[in-house]
Design a protein around this motif. Sequence first.
Motif, PDB file in Angstrom:
ATOM      1  N   UNK A 100      64.220 -45.009  31.228  1.00 20.71           N
ATOM      2  CA  UNK A 100      63.167 -45.980  31.555  1.00 20.71           C
ATOM      3  C   UNK A 100      61.740 -45.502  31.336  1.00 20.71           C
ATOM      4  N   UNK A 101      61.551 -44.177  31.207  1.00 16.36           N
ATOM      5  CA  UNK A 101      60.181 -43.650  31.111  1.00 16.36           C
ATOM      6  C   UNK A 101      60.117 -42.580  30.028  1.00 16.36           C
ATOM      7  N   UNK A 102      59.071 -42.663  29.208  1.00 19.54           N
ATOM      8  CA  UNK A 102      58.741 -41.585  28.280  1.00 19.54           C
ATOM      9  C   UNK A 102      57.287 -41.204  28.526  1.00 19.54           C
ATOM     10  N   UNK A 103      57.029 -39.914  28.669  1.00 17.85           N
ATOM     11  CA  UNK A 103      55.669 -39.432  28.894  1.00 17.85           C
ATOM     12  C   UNK A 103      55.242 -38.578  27.704  1.00 17.85           C
ATOM     13  N   UNK A 104      54.238 -39.042  26.985  1.00 20.90           N
ATOM     14  CA  UNK A 104      53.687 -38.277  25.868  1.00 20.90           C
ATOM     15  C   UNK A 104      52.630 -37.314  26.400  1.00 20.90           C
ATOM     16  N   UNK A 105      52.712 -36.068  25.962  1.00 16.52           N
ATOM     17  CA  UNK A 105      51.771 -35.030  26.386  1.00 16.52           C
ATOM     18  C   UNK A 105      50.811 -34.783  25.228  1.00 16.52           C
ATOM     19  N   UNK A 106      49.525 -35.032  25.485  1.00 14.90           N
ATOM     20  CA  UNK A 106      48.526 -35.123  24.426  1.00 14.90           C
ATOM     21  C   UNK A 106      47.448 -34.056  24.592  1.00 14.90           C
ATOM     22  N   UNK A 107      47.186 -33.299  23.523  1.00 15.05           N
ATOM     23  CA  UNK A 107      46.004 -32.434  23.495  1.00 15.05           C
ATOM     24  C   UNK A 107      44.780 -33.337  23.423  1.00 15.05           C
ATOM     25  N   UNK A 108      43.811 -33.111  24.303  1.00 16.51           N
ATOM     26  CA  UNK A 108      42.718 -34.073  24.433  1.00 16.51           C
ATOM     27  C   UNK A 108      41.357 -33.388  24.480  1.00 16.51           C
ATOM     28  N   UNK A 155      57.259 -35.255  14.302  1.00 18.12           N
ATOM     29  CA  UNK A 155      57.830 -35.580  12.994  1.00 18.12           C
ATOM     30  C   UNK A 155      56.902 -36.531  12.233  1.00 18.12           C
ATOM     31  N   UNK A 156      56.335 -37.496  12.952  1.00 20.96           N
ATOM     32  CA  UNK A 156      55.401 -38.449  12.364  1.00 20.96           C
ATOM     33  C   UNK A 156      54.255 -38.656  13.351  1.00 20.96           C
ATOM     34  N   UNK A 157      53.374 -37.656  13.485  1.00 20.85           N
ATOM     35  CA  UNK A 157      52.326 -37.751  14.498  1.00 20.85           C
ATOM     36  C   UNK A 157      51.357 -38.897  14.252  1.00 20.85           C
ATOM     37  N   UNK A 158      51.148 -39.264  12.991  1.00 24.67           N
ATOM     38  CA  UNK A 158      50.247 -40.385  12.711  1.00 24.67           C
ATOM     39  C   UNK A 158      50.783 -41.680  13.310  1.00 24.67           C
ATOM     40  N   UNK A 159      52.101 -41.875  13.254  1.00 20.56           N
ATOM     41  CA  UNK A 159      52.705 -43.072  13.841  1.00 20.56           C
ATOM     42  C   UNK A 159      52.554 -43.067  15.360  1.00 20.56           C
ATOM     43  N   UNK A 160      52.705 -41.892  15.985  1.00 21.60           N
ATOM     44  CA  UNK A 160      52.526 -41.803  17.436  1.00 21.60           C
ATOM     45  C   UNK A 160      51.078 -42.084  17.817  1.00 21.60           C
ATOM     46  N   UNK A 161      50.151 -41.561  17.034  1.00 25.57           N
ATOM     47  CA  UNK A 161      48.729 -41.786  17.304  1.00 25.57           C
ATOM     48  C   UNK A 161      48.416 -43.277  17.264  1.00 25.57           C
ATOM     49  N   UNK A 215      50.169 -45.180  20.312  1.00 29.26           N
ATOM     50  CA  UNK A 215      49.580 -44.910  21.623  1.00 29.26           C
ATOM     51  C   UNK A 215      48.078 -45.176  21.664  1.00 29.26           C
ATOM     52  N   UNK A 216      47.499 -45.520  20.524  1.00 33.13           N
ATOM     53  CA  UNK A 216      46.069 -45.794  20.485  1.00 33.13           C
ATOM     54  C   UNK A 216      45.221 -44.574  20.784  1.00 33.13           C
ATOM     55  N   UNK A 217      45.625 -43.417  20.272  1.00 31.86           N
ATOM     56  CA  UNK A 217      44.915 -42.171  20.577  1.00 31.86           C
ATOM     57  C   UNK A 217      43.627 -42.069  19.756  1.00 31.86           C
ATOM     58  N   UNK A 218      42.521 -41.676  20.383  1.00 32.52           N
ATOM     59  CA  UNK A 218      41.261 -41.520  19.654  1.00 32.52           C
ATOM     60  C   UNK A 218      41.203 -40.198  18.893  1.00 32.52           C
ATOM     61  N   UNK A 219      40.125 -39.989  18.165  1.00 29.11           N
ATOM     62  CA  UNK A 219      39.924 -38.727  17.465  1.00 29.11           C
ATOM     63  C   UNK A 219      39.910 -37.567  18.470  1.00 29.11           C
ATOM     64  N   UNK A 220      40.166 -36.389  17.955  1.00 27.12           N
ATOM     65  CA  UNK A 220      40.189 -35.157  18.756  1.00 27.12           C
ATOM     66  C   UNK A 220      41.299 -35.148  19.806  1.00 27.12           C
ATOM     67  N   UNK A 221      42.329 -35.964  19.556  1.00 28.63           N
ATOM     68  CA  UNK A 221      43.541 -35.899  20.375  1.00 28.63           C
ATOM     69  C   UNK A 221      44.728 -35.696  19.441  1.00 28.63           C
ATOM     70  N   UNK A 222      45.830 -35.176  20.013  1.00 26.65           N
ATOM     71  CA  UNK A 222      47.025 -34.965  19.201  1.00 26.65           C
ATOM     72  C   UNK A 222      48.253 -34.997  20.110  1.00 26.65           C
ATOM     73  N   UNK A 223      49.282 -35.789  19.745  1.00 28.44           N
ATOM     74  CA  UNK A 223      50.509 -35.852  20.555  1.00 28.44           C
ATOM     75  C   UNK A 223      51.386 -34.627  20.304  1.00 28.44           C
ATOM     76  N   UNK A 224      51.420 -33.713  21.249  1.00 29.82           N
ATOM     77  CA  UNK A 224      52.122 -32.443  21.062  1.00 29.82           C
ATOM     78  C   UNK A 224      53.617 -32.543  21.341  1.00 29.82           C
TER      79      UNK A 224
END
Length: 246
Positions: free
Chosen positions: A74-82, A139-145, A148-157
């Motif tokens: 039921x839950x997925x938590x993405x951990x993002x360098x921010x 595997x496809x970080x651009x798709x995750x970005x 999740x609507x991630x702004x610049x200077x962030x990255x889904x680790x």
Amino acid sequence: MNHALEQMQQHRSIRSYQDKPVPAEVLDAVLRAAWHGPTSINGQQVSLVVVQDAARRARIAEIAGGQPWIAQAPVFVAVVADFYKTRLGVAAAGSEQVIHDSVEGFAVAAVDAGITMGNLMTAARAAGLGVVPIGGIRRDPAAMIALLGLPELTFPLAGVVLGYSADDSAVKPRLPLATFAHSERYDAAALPGHIAAYDQTLQQHWQNLGRADGEPWSQSIARYYQQVYFPQVAPVARAQGFGFDR
């Protein structure tokens, strides 16, 4: 041995989940435990994106290379360098942030993300939930970005799946403790023997579980480490504003 230590020493990655939601108060307590973890210089350069929408979790399962437990739980938590968040703080102090343009910056974010993930998983298991960490979102970080609507200077680790276990898996044997905890100096000479013994131990573990596809440890890591298995990490990180030349 107290319950917390025993639980940590019996870690299992759960890949089968009940169709049962995680109560909001349980999820909040788990997130707060991760939130209170330490970060380098109190920089807090880690953010979490909590995904509960079923369609979004199904898309993450695809991005991660076809991992159905991401969609099932039921839950997925993405951990993002921010470093977007920290850049706002640096600007508020009248300065210009440069740490994101260095290997050190990415290393700091990765270390703190690991601490956050550890706290998140420990707290979740203490709350009676099953977990499995997911690196496949790289595997496809651009798709995750984009998802999740991630702004610049962030990255889904990485990410963590959370839910109530439907099938408790066996504890996987580890390399001998001596390969992990060295006394005073790194003992390189003993490693080949330990690895050979562990290959046999792990192969026996798979046989006991009836897993014909189970491999010795050395063969398993060779399939991954003989190549850069997520080659989009560096170009997408650069596109997000990270640099690795300082």
